[in-house]
Design an enzyme around this catalytic site. Structure first.
Site, PDB file in Angstrom:
ATOM      1  N   HIS A  61      -2.959  -1.275  -3.439  1.00  0.00           N
ATOM      2  CA  HIS A  61      -3.797   0.061  -2.933  1.00  0.00           C
ATOM      3  C   HIS A  61      -3.286   1.516  -3.666  1.00  0.00           C
ATOM      4  CE1 HIS A  61      -4.414  -1.957   0.857  1.00  0.00           C
ATOM      5  NE2 HIS A  61      -4.861  -2.685  -0.080  1.00  0.00           N
TER       6      HIS A  61
ATOM      7  N   MET B 203      -0.193   1.262   5.337  1.00  0.00           N
ATOM      8  CA  MET B 203      -0.429   1.420   6.420  1.00  0.00           C
ATOM      9  C   MET B 203      -1.476   0.033   6.830  1.00  0.00           C
ATOM     10  SD  MET B 203      -0.649   3.798   8.515  1.00  0.00           S
ATOM     11  CE  MET B 203      -2.005   4.612   9.676  1.00  0.00           C
TER      12      MET B 203
ATOM     13  N   ASP C 115      -4.102  -5.031   5.805  1.00  0.00           N
ATOM     14  CA  ASP C 115      -4.725  -5.737   5.035  1.00  0.00           C
ATOM     15  C   ASP C 115      -3.534  -6.450   4.421  1.00  0.00           C
ATOM     16  OD1 ASP C 115      -6.781  -6.947   3.060  1.00  0.00           O
ATOM     17  OD2 ASP C 115      -5.405  -5.447   1.556  1.00  0.00           O
TER      18      ASP C 115
ATOM     19  N   SER D 199       0.817  -1.286   0.136  1.00  0.00           N
ATOM     20  CA  SER D 199      -0.030   0.144   0.291  1.00  0.00           C
ATOM     21  C   SER D 199       0.800   0.897   0.179  1.00  0.00           C
ATOM     22  CB  SER D 199      -1.180   0.107   1.553  1.00  0.00           C
ATOM     23  OG  SER D 199      -2.171   0.679   0.987  1.00  0.00           O
ATOM     24  N   THR D 200       0.968   2.303   1.188  1.00  0.00           N
ATOM     25  CA  THR D 200       1.374   3.247   0.866  1.00  0.00           C
ATOM     26  C   THR D 200       2.992   2.761   1.274  1.00  0.00           C
ATOM     27  OG1 THR D 200       0.020   3.873   2.062  1.00  0.00           O
ATOM     28  CG2 THR D 200       1.979   5.305   2.445  1.00  0.00           C
TER      29      THR D 200
END
Length: 342
Positions: A187, A281, A284, A161-162
């Site tokens: 993401h 973050m 997930d 993600s991030t």
């Protein structure tokens, strides 16, 4: 807890004020300054020392990407880029931005307020706790490995993600064409995943594309789940690995979800898989990675020192889902090492 000090940089006075008004509604946010171009932004950074800067890419006098390239070596600044649908966003991330949000195309005030509340505000809060500078410098390219035993039934699954766009690139560009088929969830808003896949394809030895329903998962190829409202799963059809992509509700706040992908890999590939969880973050992918490990798959997590956000890998590690943590620069080599023992 002190509020997050935010600098808003956008050349549109109307859009800038809209961001200020809506970000300011959150008690955890303090707008310390605004700027209409990079030169004013630089002065505001020196004067106010913001925790996070929101940055439009298209700016007068100097674009946001060039500004970041000049700014980051001297004054590392946690930055969330606001971008229209353009591959320039990946140049901004490469220049040091923590994350990005898709700039809304609507003019309806209610929808714009919803964008700030549900997209931008979330990314600003994540960016406030992100590592910058040192985490990126450790991601140096190492010599790639090689498979000593070629098997057609192996799968590599990646979730991030991030900070993940650059992290995935750092890992995947070290893979050779002998790597087993790769399935990945990063993401990202709709539209950007196709451009991201092209960026990877242009910079890596393997072939990369945004996944489509029914695509075969082939050695030396990588499929990236399309951003939007569909989940991607690994399935087996007539003895071949393929991907199934269907609409579904958000899982852990995300669609596509890393957990959904990893769960499907656990069920479909079992012990013939390697799961890799990278910076991001939240949690997930943690439970899905645990499911993979429980069926005998090998699992790797990015370590804290090289994560932009040590969230997803930490949750996975704390659950016991991560067999071994590695620095970002060592993950590709570790992947080859475990594949050669399978």
């Amino acid at each position: 807890m002190q509020p997050i000090k935010v600098l808003v940089v956008d050349d549109s006075i109307v859009f800038r004020e809209l961001l200020v008004q809506n970000l300011s509604k959150d008690p955890d946010i303090q707008i310390v300054a605004t700027a209409g171009d990079p030169f004013a932004a630089r002065d505001a950074i020196l004067a106010h020392h913001p925790d996070v800067m929101t940055l439009d890419i298209e700016l007068p006098r100097m674009n946001g990407i060039e500004f970041l390239r000049k700014l980051m070596p001297q004054y590392p600044q946690r930055t969330v880029v606001i971008s229209s649908l353009s591959d320039k966003v990946f140049d901004a991330l490469n220049a040091g931005a923590v994350d990005f949000v898709a700039k809304p195309t609507v003019t309806n005030r209610a929808q714009l307020e919803d964008f700030v509340r549900n997209d931008l505000l979330v990314k600003v809060k994540i960016a406030a706790n992100a590592q910058i500078g040192n985490a990126r410098k450790t991601a140096m390219v190492q010599e790639q490995g090689h498979l000593s035993v070629k098997k057609n039934n192996l799968i590599v699954a990646i979730g991030a993600s991030t900070g993940g766009t650059e992290a995935i690139l750092s890992v995947v560009k070290e893979f050779g064409t002998d790597i087993p088929g790769i399935v990945a969830v990063q993401h990202m808003p709709p539209g950007f995943t196709k451009m991201y896949a092209k960026r990877l394809n242009d910079n890596c030895r393997i072939q990369v594309k945004e996944a489509e329903p029914g695509d075969r998962v082939l050695p030396g190829h990588m499929l990236i789940a399309p951003g939007g409202d569909r989940h991607m799963k690994l399935v087996k059809v007539s003895g071949e690995y393929r991907v199934d992509i269907k609409p579904g509700p958000k899982v852990n706040g995300h669609c596509p979800s890393v957990d959904v992908l990893f769960d499907s890999v656990a069920k479909t590939a079992g012990a013939d898989a390697v799961g890799i969880i990278l910076t991001g973050m939240g949690g997930d992918g943690a439970k899905g990675l645990l499911a993979m490990r429980k069926v005998g798959a090998r699992t790797i997590g990015q370590d804290e020192s090289t994560c932009i956000v040590y969230g997803m890998p930490k949750v996975a590690y704390d659950l016991g889902a991560v067999e071994r943590q590695e620095k970002l620069s060592d993950i590709a080599r570790r992947t080859y090492a475990v594949l050669n023992k399978m």
